[in-house]
Scaffold this active site. Structure first.
Site, PDB file in Angstrom:
ATOM      1  CE  LYS A  55      34.340  51.816  34.095  1.00  0.00           C
ATOM      2  NZ  LYS A  55      32.911  52.161  34.145  1.00  0.00           N
ATOM      3  CB  SER A  80      32.793  43.590  31.917  1.00  0.00           C
ATOM      4  OG  SER A  80      33.360  44.842  31.597  1.00  0.00           O
ATOM      5  N   GLY A 183      28.635  55.582  29.953  1.00  0.00           N
ATOM      6  CA  GLY A 183      28.601  57.035  29.895  1.00  0.00           C
ATOM      7  C   GLY A 183      29.177  57.787  31.075  1.00  0.00           C
ATOM      8  CG  LEU A 185      35.876  58.615  30.506  1.00  0.00           C
ATOM      9  CD1 LEU A 185      36.666  59.216  31.664  1.00  0.00           C
ATOM     10  CD2 LEU A 185      36.744  57.602  29.745  1.00  0.00           C
ATOM     11  CD  GLU A 206      27.633  53.855  21.372  1.00  0.00           C
ATOM     12  OE1 GLU A 206      27.432  53.510  22.550  1.00  0.00           O
ATOM     13  OE2 GLU A 206      26.759  54.386  20.673  1.00  0.00           O
ATOM     14  N   GLY A 210      27.747  47.812  19.450  1.00  0.00           N
ATOM     15  CA  GLY A 210      27.001  48.211  20.639  1.00  0.00           C
ATOM     16  C   GLY A 210      26.736  49.695  20.664  1.00  0.00           C
ATOM     17  CG  ASP A 212      24.119  51.474  24.368  1.00  0.00           C
ATOM     18  OD1 ASP A 212      25.168  50.920  23.998  1.00  0.00           O
ATOM     19  OD2 ASP A 212      24.030  52.111  25.423  1.00  0.00           O
ATOM     20  CE  LYS A 275      58.438  51.732  20.359  1.00  0.00           C
ATOM     21  NZ  LYS A 275      58.281  50.851  19.161  1.00  0.00           N
ATOM     22  CB  SER A 306      39.028  54.285  28.898  1.00  0.00           C
ATOM     23  OG  SER A 306      38.976  53.118  28.094  1.00  0.00           O
TER      24      SER A 306
END
Length: 321
Positions: A55, A80, A183, A185, A206, A210, A212, A275, A306
């Site tokens: 992000k 979140s 969406g 990424l 996903e 969820g 969608d 690790k 991610s």
């Protein structure tokens, strides 16, 4: 905010803005993972990115493009956790005030990190309130620029730089698996894949609870679902974006789902065999490969991890379970 869809040229421009600021994260391999999948698997480890997730790329790129007038009024977002931290850190680095709207049940570690980076946190109840409506009200009050978590051309372009680096390092791939929430990424990664490895099939992954994105791809239009419940807290979106969906619809082969149990198994694999600390959301794409949700035998496979921002108490419970 522009409604024009970003292109790979925008991803390239974003990579220049991020040069020397974002980490060029490592591409990891594992003989055990290869044996499980029956393929050559390359993990792009965005859990080692600044603030612990991909992000940062999109957040920094979006803020870097603001005008001086916009910078003076600050930025606003809702998230979140990982986008919250990304905007807080990117804003701090560029001298911009950031306000972040976070759900009451966001992981404590993510809220603490967001505040630690200098972001001002405002909470809401994700099961009773619409975060976009809360943001719109605050934007009207402050004049701040809204930088949403995924449905923003500059955010999408920034996120696409992770896949761009992966292809530059390992060359052509047969498949690329990408974690999917709203969406950003996945759309950015699809732009990079289409330009750098045209024959590569891109899959979004996903949470089972969820789906969608999967429903939207099947229906040919954006489908909205009730707020899902899953340990993949970074992917609890209820609909794809107006910018992310058309890119996904055009350039993504399919969208797969994995269960929470499969995410925990994958989280344990990363801890025991590689690790690495990977958060449940960050395990989505890898789970599809390692749990054989889609066959990849004999192929060259890219997987984007991610993020790694997981509450340590919850992480310990996942490992012990």
């Amino acid at each position: 905010m522009s409604t024009a869809l970003p292109t790979f040229d925008d991803v390239v421009a974003a990579s220049e803005r991020l040069r020397g600021v974002a980490h060029r994260t490592p591409v990891m391999t594992s003989t055990t993972a290869d044996a499980i999948a029956g393929a050559n698997v390359f993990f792009k480890a965005e859990n080692y990115q600044r603030m612990g997730a991909f992000k940062f790329r999109g957040g920094y790129n979006a803020i870097a493009k603001l005008t001086p007038e916009q910078r003076a009024k600050g930025v606003l977002t809702f998230s979140s956790g990982n986008h919250a931290q990304a905007i807080a850190l990117a804003s701090k680095l560029q001298g911009v005030k950031a306000t972040i709207i976070m759900p009451l049940d966001a992981p404590a570690a993510k809220r603490a990190a967001t505040e630690g980076y200098g972001g001002t946190v405002v909470t809401y109840d994700r099961y009773k309130e619409d975060r976009a409506a809360v943001a719109k009200r605050m934007q009207a009050e402050t004049g701040a620029t809204l930088i949403p978590p995924y449905d923003h051309a500059d955010v999408i372009s920034g996120q696409g730089t992770a896949a761009k680096e992966l292809f530059e390092e390992v060359g052509d791939l047969d498949y690329l698996f990408v974690c999917l929430g709203g969406g950003g990424l996945l759309a950015g990664s699809a732009l990079s894949a289409a330009a750098l490895s045209p024959s590569c099939q891109v899959f979004g992954v996903e949470p089972e609870a969820g789906n969608d994105g999967q429903q939207s791809l099947r229906a040919g239009k954006i489908v909205t679902i009730p707020t899902p419940k899953s340990i993949a807290d970074g992917a609890l979106t209820t609909y794809l974006g107006d910018l992310t969906f058309p890119i996904i619809q055009d350039k993504v082969k399919d969208i797969l789902t994995v269960s929470d149990a499969q995410l925990v198994t994958t989280l344990k694999f990363f801890a025991e065999r590689m690790k690495m600390v990977v958060e449940p959301t960050g395990c989505l794409a890898a789970a599809a490969v390692l749990q054989k949700v889609h066959p990849v035998a004999g192929a060259r496979v890219g997987v984007i991890i991610s993020g790694g921002n997981v509450d340590l108490k919850a992480y310990g419970e996942f490992l012990a379970g």
